[in-house]
Design an enzyme around this catalytic site. Structure first.
Site, PDB file in Angstrom:
ATOM      1  N   ARG A  15       0.835  -1.212   0.000  1.00 40.73           N
ATOM      2  CA  ARG A  15       0.000   0.000   0.000  1.00 40.73           C
ATOM      3  C   ARG A  15       0.873   1.268   0.000  1.00 40.73           C
ATOM      4  NH1 ARG A  15      -0.604   4.639   2.500  1.00 40.73           N
ATOM      5  NH2 ARG A  15      -0.374   3.667   4.530  1.00 40.73           N
ATOM      6  N   ASP A  16       1.531   1.558   1.100  1.00 35.80           N
ATOM      7  CA  ASP A  16       2.329   2.792   1.176  1.00 35.80           C
ATOM      8  C   ASP A  16       3.436   2.747   0.133  1.00 35.80           C
ATOM      9  OD1 ASP A  16       3.051   5.268   2.106  1.00 35.80           O
ATOM     10  OD2 ASP A  16       3.471   4.661   4.148  1.00 35.80           O
ATOM     11  N   HIS A 209       9.383   6.994   7.962  1.00 31.80           N
ATOM     12  CA  HIS A 209       9.971   7.017   6.614  1.00 31.80           C
ATOM     13  C   HIS A 209      11.451   7.361   6.761  1.00 31.80           C
ATOM     14  CE1 HIS A 209       6.465   6.728   3.800  1.00 31.80           C
ATOM     15  NE2 HIS A 209       5.837   6.872   4.960  1.00 31.80           N
ATOM     16  N   CYS A 240       4.480   9.266  -0.027  1.00 33.54           N
ATOM     17  CA  CYS A 240       3.089   9.688  -0.126  1.00 33.54           C
ATOM     18  C   CYS A 240       2.947  10.658  -1.292  1.00 33.54           C
ATOM     19  CB  CYS A 240       2.654  10.374   1.173  1.00 33.54           C
ATOM     20  SG  CYS A 240       0.985  11.057   1.062  1.00 33.54           S
TER      21      CYS A 240
HETATM   22  N1  COA Z   1     -13.692   4.621  -3.591  1.00 39.19           N
HETATM   23  C1  COA Z   1     -13.945   4.912  -4.901  1.00 39.19           C
HETATM   24  N2  COA Z   1     -14.284   6.114  -5.333  1.00 39.19           N
HETATM   25  C2  COA Z   1     -14.406   7.090  -4.422  1.00 39.19           C
HETATM   26  C3  COA Z   1     -14.152   6.865  -3.049  1.00 39.19           C
HETATM   27  C4  COA Z   1     -13.777   5.577  -2.646  1.00 39.19           C
HETATM   28  N3  COA Z   1     -13.499   5.285  -1.387  1.00 39.19           N
HETATM   29  N4  COA Z   1     -14.360   8.007  -2.399  1.00 39.19           N
HETATM   30  C5  COA Z   1     -14.721   8.927  -3.300  1.00 39.19           C
HETATM   31  N5  COA Z   1     -14.743   8.375  -4.527  1.00 39.19           N
HETATM   32  C6  COA Z   1     -15.083   9.039  -5.796  1.00 39.19           C
HETATM   33  C7  COA Z   1     -16.489   9.581  -5.763  1.00 39.19           C
HETATM   34  O1  COA Z   1     -17.409   8.618  -6.182  1.00 39.19           O
HETATM   35  C8  COA Z   1     -16.400  10.749  -6.712  1.00 39.19           C
HETATM   36  O2  COA Z   1     -16.421  10.273  -8.032  1.00 39.19           O
HETATM   37  P1  COA Z   1     -17.123  11.120  -9.223  1.00 39.19           P
HETATM   38  O3  COA Z   1     -16.299  12.357  -9.368  1.00 39.19           O
HETATM   39  O4  COA Z   1     -17.035  10.209 -10.395  1.00 39.19           O
HETATM   40  O5  COA Z   1     -18.503  11.387  -8.736  1.00 39.19           O
HETATM   41  C9  COA Z   1     -14.986  11.274  -6.464  1.00 39.19           C
HETATM   42  O6  COA Z   1     -14.244  10.171  -5.949  1.00 39.19           O
HETATM   43  C10 COA Z   1     -14.957  12.422  -5.470  1.00 39.19           C
HETATM   44  O7  COA Z   1     -15.650  12.043  -4.307  1.00 39.19           O
HETATM   45  P2  COA Z   1     -15.797  12.953  -3.010  1.00 39.19           P
HETATM   46  O8  COA Z   1     -16.617  12.239  -2.006  1.00 39.19           O
HETATM   47  O9  COA Z   1     -16.254  14.331  -3.431  1.00 39.19           O
HETATM   48  O10 COA Z   1     -14.347  12.987  -2.463  1.00 39.19           O
HETATM   49  P3  COA Z   1     -13.249  14.139  -2.406  1.00 39.19           P
HETATM   50  O11 COA Z   1     -12.957  14.642  -3.772  1.00 39.19           O
HETATM   51  O12 COA Z   1     -13.649  15.130  -1.366  1.00 39.19           O
HETATM   52  O13 COA Z   1     -11.971  13.327  -1.891  1.00 39.19           O
HETATM   53  C11 COA Z   1     -11.173  11.354  -0.782  1.00 39.19           C
HETATM   54  C12 COA Z   1     -11.971  12.649  -0.661  1.00 39.19           C
HETATM   55  C13 COA Z   1     -10.867  10.858   0.621  1.00 39.19           C
HETATM   56  C14 COA Z   1     -11.992  10.350  -1.578  1.00 39.19           C
HETATM   57  C15 COA Z   1      -9.847  11.658  -1.556  1.00 39.19           C
HETATM   58  O14 COA Z   1      -9.246  12.740  -0.948  1.00 39.19           O
HETATM   59  C16 COA Z   1      -8.889  10.512  -1.612  1.00 39.19           C
HETATM   60  O15 COA Z   1      -9.158   9.487  -2.225  1.00 39.19           O
HETATM   61  N6  COA Z   1      -7.688  10.664  -1.010  1.00 39.19           N
HETATM   62  C17 COA Z   1      -6.711   9.617  -0.988  1.00 39.19           C
HETATM   63  C18 COA Z   1      -5.436  10.095  -0.347  1.00 39.19           C
HETATM   64  C19 COA Z   1      -4.471   8.965  -0.105  1.00 39.19           C
HETATM   65  O16 COA Z   1      -4.746   7.807  -0.350  1.00 39.19           O
HETATM   66  N7  COA Z   1      -3.278   9.321   0.409  1.00 39.19           N
HETATM   67  C20 COA Z   1      -2.244   8.396   0.675  1.00 39.19           C
HETATM   68  C21 COA Z   1      -2.411   7.630   1.940  1.00 39.19           C
HETATM   69  S1  COA Z   1      -2.280   8.575   3.421  1.00 39.19           S
HETATM   70 ZN    ZN Z   2       3.755   6.395   5.196  1.00 40.37          ZN
END
Ligand code: COA
Ligand code: ZN
Length: 305
Positions: A15-16, A209, A240
């Site tokens: 994952r990370d 890290h 990240c």
């Molecule tokens: N799985 C699949 N799709 C997802 C989802 C999930 N868990 N959460 C949101 N989405 C999709 C929504 O369906 C939407 O799709 P659309 O544009 O086709 O309608 C889109 O993503 C935006 O959704 P929204 O609820 O508005 O989320 P957001 O834009 O506010 O983002 C997160 C919030 C948490 C989903 C986003 O910031 C994210 O995925 N971050 C990941 C960060 C990460 O993994 N960092 C590394 C590890 S620390």
């Molecule tokens: Zn990390």
């Protein structure tokens, strides 16, 4: 030196590690990686994250990975989620433990998950309640606990506040994360000592890290306070996408080597892990930063066995 007798290693490479790789890694190779890590003796493995595929395309196939890995008894297969949609997806793959994350830094949190610190904590409330009901363990990550790529220094009191909120909300344990690899041993010791005044040692872990080469020194600082739950990434891959400049996690085989040489048992097989590390180097087409795989001599703890 007084050290814990055992340590629990949580492997975050699939994952990370892979979330930050530019070269695509096939679903089949990811599944083989998780299975090989389990064969090497790791009993806690993060097989993917269930976030938006638009934000982290490398993790878009976590559903398939989670469904197709070979589940061995005694192993906790874990997944990272940030919202209920992710929780439901991860639950459908049969995760044993859900990992949730909130940064202490407001700016990092917005860039990483489009929500402020308090807002994201509130968003986790129903997820924690659901996981409790489903009998799924909850591990809460407090990221940017030692420094933020956008805000710089982070106040200890703010870290403790997020940690305590997570536990009060029902998380089983809290992992202090050095998201960008800026922590040093004195800071680790002081932040953990402050936490240990309020939180039992078996509810605390650390995630380092190795950006500046201090990850193992930081592990030692934590161990000396009795904290014995560490994240690692095979080969030392990782980073990240929302924390510019972050390098890989502490390398799992180096971490296990150090612990075992000092008599702290992990149950992980270093030679087997080195083989996994070499396979990952082949997949990624580049050398990984871990050290022990290049050492010519057998670890002395293996000679003793
Ligand atoms: N799985 C699949 N799709 C997802 C989802 C999930 N868990 N959460 C949101 N989405 C999709 C929504 O369906 C939407 O799709 P659309 O544009 O086709 O309608 C889109 O993503 C935006 O959704 P929204 O609820 O508005 O989320 P957001 O834009 O506010 O983002 C997160 C919030 C948490 C989903 C986003 O910031 C994210 O995925 N971050 C990941 C960060 C990460 O993994 N960092 C590394 C590890 S620390
Ligand atoms: Zn990390």
């Amino acid at each position: 030196m007084k050290l814990p007798k055992t340590a629990k290693i949580h492997e975050v490479g699939p994952r990370d590690g892979l979330q930050n790789e530019k070269a695509p890694v096939s679903t089949t190779d990811k599944i083989a990686l998780v299975n090989a890590l389990a064969q090497a003796g790791l009993t806690s493995i993060e097989y993917g994250s269930f976030v938006s595929p638009k934000w982290v395309p490398q993790m878009a196939d976590s559903d398939e990975v989670g469904r197709l890995i070979t589940r061995l008894p005694g192993i906790s297969y874990q997944a990272l989620v940030m919202n209920m949609k992710g929780y439901e997806r991860a639950k459908a793959t049969g995760m044993d433990s859900v990992n949730i994350v909130t940064g202490v830094s407001e700016t990092f949190n917005r860039k990483n998950m489009n929500a402020g610190v308090d807002e994201s904590l509130e968003n986790y409330r129903p997820i924690i309640a659901q996981a409790r009901q489903d009998g799924i363990q909850i591990t809460a990550y407090v990221s940017t606990a030692f420094g933020c790529p956008y805000e710089g220094e982070i106040l200890f009191a703010n870290v403790l506040e997020v940690s305590r909120k997570f536990l009060t909300m029902g998380a089983d344990e809290v992992i202090l994360s050095d998201t960008i690899g800026c922590a040093h041993p004195k800071q680790v010791s002081e932040l953990l000592a402050m936490h240990l005044e309020h939180i039992p040692v078996d509810k605390l872990g650390v995630h380092f890290h190795d950006t500046r080469g201090l990850a193992l020194a930081n592990v030692l600082a934590a161990l000396q306070l009795g904290v014995n739950r560490f994240d690692g990434s095979v080969g030392g891959m990782g980073g990240c996408p929302f924390a510019p400049g972050a390098q890989g996690n502490v390398c799992t085989e180096d971490l296990v080597f150090m612990l075992e040489e000092m008599g702290v048992e992990t149950g992980v097989n270093v030679p087997a892990l080195i083989e996994v590390s070499r396979t990952v180097e082949g997949l990624l087409g580049r050398a990984l930063p871990g050290h022990i795989k290049s050492a010519k001599h057998k670890p002395s703890y293996l000679e003793r066995k």
